[in-house]
Scaffold this active site. Sequence first.
Site, PDB file in Angstrom:
ATOM      1  N   GLU A 107     -69.428 -35.194  63.004  1.00  0.00           N
ATOM      2  CA  GLU A 107     -70.044 -34.434  62.060  1.00  0.00           C
ATOM      3  C   GLU A 107     -69.110 -34.329  60.529  1.00  0.00           C
ATOM      4  OE1 GLU A 107     -72.823 -31.993  62.715  1.00  0.00           O
ATOM      5  OE2 GLU A 107     -72.510 -32.507  60.486  1.00  0.00           O
TER       6      GLU A 107
ATOM      7  N   GLY B 154     -58.821 -32.199  45.283  1.00  0.00           N
ATOM      8  CA  GLY B 154     -58.565 -32.770  46.730  1.00  0.00           C
ATOM      9  C   GLY B 154     -60.006 -33.223  47.363  1.00  0.00           C
TER      10      GLY B 154
ATOM     11  N   GLU C 156     -61.668 -39.584  47.632  1.00  0.00           N
ATOM     12  CA  GLU C 156     -60.874 -40.528  48.729  1.00  0.00           C
ATOM     13  C   GLU C 156     -59.711 -40.680  48.151  1.00  0.00           C
ATOM     14  OE1 GLU C 156     -62.436 -41.068  51.654  1.00  0.00           O
ATOM     15  OE2 GLU C 156     -63.662 -39.596  51.120  1.00  0.00           O
TER      16      GLU C 156
ATOM     17  N   VAL D 117     -70.131 -37.009  57.198  1.00  0.00           N
ATOM     18  CA  VAL D 117     -71.156 -36.881  56.287  1.00  0.00           C
ATOM     19  C   VAL D 117     -71.483 -35.507  55.708  1.00  0.00           C
ATOM     20  CG1 VAL D 117     -73.513 -37.332  56.039  1.00  0.00           C
ATOM     21  CG2 VAL D 117     -72.508 -38.759  57.427  1.00  0.00           C
TER      22      VAL D 117
ATOM     23  N   ILE E 253     -71.552 -29.208  55.527  1.00  0.00           N
ATOM     24  CA  ILE E 253     -72.921 -29.141  56.061  1.00  0.00           C
ATOM     25  C   ILE E 253     -73.219 -29.979  57.286  1.00  0.00           C
ATOM     26  CG2 ILE E 253     -75.203 -29.522  55.445  1.00  0.00           C
ATOM     27  CD1 ILE E 253     -74.328 -30.043  52.542  1.00  0.00           C
TER      28      ILE E 253
ATOM     29  N   LYS F  58     -72.128 -43.049  54.018  1.00  0.00           N
ATOM     30  CA  LYS F  58     -72.917 -41.658  54.507  1.00  0.00           C
ATOM     31  C   LYS F  58     -74.179 -41.899  54.894  1.00  0.00           C
ATOM     32  CE  LYS F  58     -69.184 -38.926  52.400  1.00  0.00           C
ATOM     33  NZ  LYS F  58     -68.977 -38.129  51.399  1.00  0.00           N
TER      34      LYS F  58
HETATM   35  N1  HSE Z   1     -64.490 -38.241  48.737  1.00  0.00           N
HETATM   36  C1  HSE Z   1     -65.888 -37.567  49.518  1.00  0.00           C
HETATM   37  C2  HSE Z   1     -66.549 -37.097  48.602  1.00  0.00           C
HETATM   38  C3  HSE Z   1     -65.326 -36.551  50.412  1.00  0.00           C
HETATM   39  O1  HSE Z   1     -66.196 -36.898  47.346  1.00  0.00           O
HETATM   40  O2  HSE Z   1     -67.538 -36.356  48.888  1.00  0.00           O
HETATM   41  C4  HSE Z   1     -65.241 -37.002  52.049  1.00  0.00           C
HETATM   42  O3  HSE Z   1     -66.158 -37.374  52.270  1.00  0.00           O
END
Ligand code: HSE
Length: 443
Positions: free
Chosen positions: A132, A190, A193, A135, A139, A208
């Site tokens: 889960e 934070g 990636e 993606v 959510i 995703k």
């Molecule tokens: N780095 C990703 C983003 C978060 O900014 O959506 C983890 O999937």
Amino acid sequence: MKTSRTIGIGILGFGTVGQGVWKHLTEKKSDLESRLGVKLDLRKVAVRNLKKKREVKISSAKLTPNPFEVIDDPKVHVVCELIGGTTKARECTLRALRQGKVVVSANKALLCEHGPEIFQAVRQHGGQFLFEASVAGGIPIIKAIREGLAANHFELIVGILNGTCNHILTRMGEDGLSFADALKEAQELGYAEADPTLDVDGIDAWHKASILAWLAHGKWAPRNRTLVEGIRNIGPADIDFARRFGFALKHLAVIRRNFEKDWMTVGVYPALVPNGDILARVSGVNNGITLRGDVVGATTLAGRGAGQDATASAVIGDIIDAIASLTGSARQGLSLDDLQAREKQGQKIRMAELDEIVSPFYLRLSLLDKAGVSEGVYRIFTKHKVSIARVIQYEHPNQGRGTVTLSTYPVSERKMGAVLAELRRLKTVLEEPFLLRIFSPES
Ligand code: HSE
């Protein structure tokens, strides 16, 4: 007196997400124990550096530098793979699955690159692989497709799947920040990636989108048949055009399925989204996904798509599911067998041809500032029967060039590609033309 079963949980990787999972599991331990009727043993965490200072409190006795020590511990039933990457993560995931364990993963790259091998190991050894958190952060989109919306076939899934891109585009569009400052801010918060190019070049969103396409249609979209674009080249003229004509600039993942002709398209790219569309109002780190199903109609889910707590929420949701199935509670929705049947059907789906993918486009051109130059540009549009909807010209006094931004009526990728190829050959076009798609649910 009845003693409840003890479920051991191990964590591989103690970065932003790993620490979030630990923090919330520790805080909610007794609540979860009473809800699930088990004892939870937060047994071990594999870290890269034993000495590193961390924000969450954890006894050093729980830490090990060796992930196999966590995986092979017979008292660990659920392994959370939060290392990232696809080499060590693959080795660890397969090792745990081959022991029939449950692996909970946030690793979209691993699933995209090694999905069939992973599910083969699940089938062979009777474990589980739950993803889960891979993606859309917090959510529950995987569960929505597998459970709540399982009655549907989806002709369109369109989403903002990268929180970092959405944060950057929101800050650039609403607050005038530069790309570099907005990226730095997203990293500090934070969201990004470890390697932010995965975010800003669209790779994270592509991973995703592939997972959603596979889940919904049973087909892994080949990379070379997927349009993958990032947001690095978006500049002030693009933001200005969007603002003037009632659009928001969004990084979208678009999965279309034509059931009559049996094709599918998967693309991730920046697009102009009309302000009236619900996704135009999904801002900041939030993700949003609209699914158009044949039974439910259009349903949109939105929420925090990145960051420690949102992702930890998804991981812990999977841990709870895993414990429910380990202790014999029934699972509902699409099982792994159902997904395998869907994959068999997916074999007959083809990827759409470029003539079949149609949308309005937006184009930014840097042109030599000389009489007649625009005419040469428009002639190419006329030749390919591409109709222009709107144009803005910006002057740059004394620089010998001007910027033209324009939008078109709906046209196929093939035709627009032909226009672009000819524009590139014009000596009066001074820089690589910058093309965006204008999103419309209908095309
Ligand atoms: N780095 C990703 C983003 C978060 O900014 O959506 C983890 O999937």
